[in-house]
Scaffold this motif. Structure first.
Motif, mmCIF file in Angstrom:
data_model
loop_
_atom_site.group_PDB
_atom_site.id
_atom_site.type_symbol
_atom_site.label_atom_id
_atom_site.label_comp_id
_atom_site.label_asym_id
_atom_site.label_seq_id
_atom_site.Cartn_x
_atom_site.Cartn_y
_atom_site.Cartn_z
ATOM 1 N N MET A 55 0.779 -1.158 0.125
ATOM 2 C CA MET A 55 -0.027 -0.166 0.045
ATOM 3 C C MET A 55 0.704 1.197 -0.080
ATOM 4 O O MET A 55 1.819 1.317 0.794
ATOM 5 N N LEU A 56 0.611 2.310 -0.877
ATOM 6 C CA LEU A 56 1.218 3.423 -0.932
ATOM 7 C C LEU A 56 0.427 4.429 -0.188
ATOM 8 O O LEU A 56 -0.881 4.489 -0.324
ATOM 9 N N PRO A 57 1.031 5.494 0.047
ATOM 10 C CA PRO A 57 0.352 6.664 1.029
ATOM 11 C C PRO A 57 -0.058 7.209 -0.256
ATOM 12 O O PRO A 57 0.489 7.901 -1.120
ATOM 13 N N LYS A 58 -1.567 7.826 -0.135
ATOM 14 C CA LYS A 58 -2.264 8.714 -1.224
ATOM 15 C C LYS A 58 -2.811 9.769 -0.367
ATOM 16 O O LYS A 58 -3.397 9.763 0.695
ATOM 17 N N ILE A 59 -3.299 10.956 -1.194
ATOM 18 C CA ILE A 59 -4.355 11.740 -0.532
ATOM 19 C C ILE A 59 -5.753 11.752 -1.187
ATOM 20 O O ILE A 59 -5.871 11.543 -2.437
ATOM 21 N N LYS A 60 -6.579 11.560 -0.362
ATOM 22 C CA LYS A 60 -7.805 11.498 -1.053
ATOM 23 C C LYS A 60 -8.880 13.023 -0.580
ATOM 24 O O LYS A 60 -8.898 13.497 0.395
ATOM 25 N N PHE A 61 -9.437 13.576 -1.770
ATOM 26 C CA PHE A 61 -10.174 14.736 -1.603
ATOM 27 C C PHE A 61 -11.648 14.133 -1.877
ATOM 28 O O PHE A 61 -11.774 13.397 -2.840
ATOM 29 N N GLU A 62 -12.713 14.770 -1.228
ATOM 30 C CA GLU A 62 -13.998 14.555 -1.469
ATOM 31 C C GLU A 62 -14.715 15.938 -1.553
ATOM 32 O O GLU A 62 -14.591 16.775 -0.478
ATOM 33 N N ILE A 63 -15.318 16.164 -2.634
ATOM 34 C CA ILE A 63 -16.075 17.376 -2.746
ATOM 35 C C ILE A 63 -17.462 16.908 -3.258
ATOM 36 O O ILE A 63 -17.795 16.103 -4.227
ATOM 37 N N VAL A 64 -18.434 17.560 -2.786
ATOM 38 C CA VAL A 64 -19.765 17.385 -2.939
ATOM 39 C C VAL A 64 -20.300 18.701 -3.792
ATOM 40 O O VAL A 64 -19.908 19.769 -3.385
ATOM 41 N N VAL A 65 -20.774 18.394 -4.809
ATOM 42 C CA VAL A 65 -21.135 19.651 -5.754
ATOM 43 C C VAL A 65 -22.564 19.333 -6.145
ATOM 44 O O VAL A 65 -23.301 18.483 -6.098
ATOM 45 N N SER A 66 -23.175 20.504 -6.632
ATOM 46 C CA SER A 66 -24.962 20.518 -6.750
ATOM 47 C C SER A 66 -25.415 19.945 -8.147
ATOM 48 O O SER A 66 -26.256 19.069 -8.235
ATOM 49 N N THR A 67 -24.291 20.149 -9.231
ATOM 50 C CA THR A 67 -24.798 19.636 -10.644
ATOM 51 C C THR A 67 -23.756 18.641 -11.125
ATOM 52 O O THR A 67 -22.701 18.990 -10.834
#
Ligand code: ATP
Ligand code: MG
Length: 114
Positions: A55-67
């Motif tokens: 397993m390699l370290p990664k960055i996770k982004f979570e973005i909630v958008v309307s459309t």
């Protein structure tokens, strides 16, 4: 509503964050995660070793958008900034989101994310 989930290289964190800031998303969640893709976590120079999985370290982004348009725009910005052209650049997953609640006010749906 859509949730854009992007797993990118650690060293792309600042660049992706700055690019998302420029398109004015409503909020961002970031986590440090571990993961692997098809190469099971081996960079090309160590591929072929006998160990099972890495397993390699990664960055996770979570973005909630309307459309859908915003989801497309967000995916576009992330894939452009996080791309190096090498294995391990990451992945973006987009899902339809059932509901959102702003806890302070009880607002739901679009009212909760705008
Ligand atoms: N199918 C998947 N399910 C869940 N997470 C995944 C999946 N594929 C990739 N990831 C996550 O994305 C990260 C980066 O994956 P990676 O870029 O190595 O994908 P890949 O399919 O191997 O493509 P590449 O050939 O470009 O390396 C992984 O460390 C893991 O956290
Ligand atoms: Mg890979």
């Amino acid at each position: 509503m859509f949730k854009v989930e992007a797993i990118v290289r650690e060293d792309k964190y600042e660049e992706v964050k700055a690019a998302l800031n420029e398109i004015n998303v409503y909020g961002i969640t970031v986590s440090q995660v571990m993961g692997c893709g098809i190469q099971k976590g081996y960079e090309s120079h160590v591929r072929g070793t006998e160990v099972d999985i890495n397993m390699l370290p990664k960055i996770k982004f979570e973005i909630v958008v309307s459309t859908k348009d915003w989801a497309e725009k967000t995916m576009d910005v992330i894939s452009k900034t996080a791309n190096t052209g090498n294995h391990g650049d990451g992945k973006i997953f987009v899902t339809e989101l059932y509901e959102a609640v702003r806890i302070r006010t009880g607002q739901r749906g679009l009212e909760a994310i705008h």
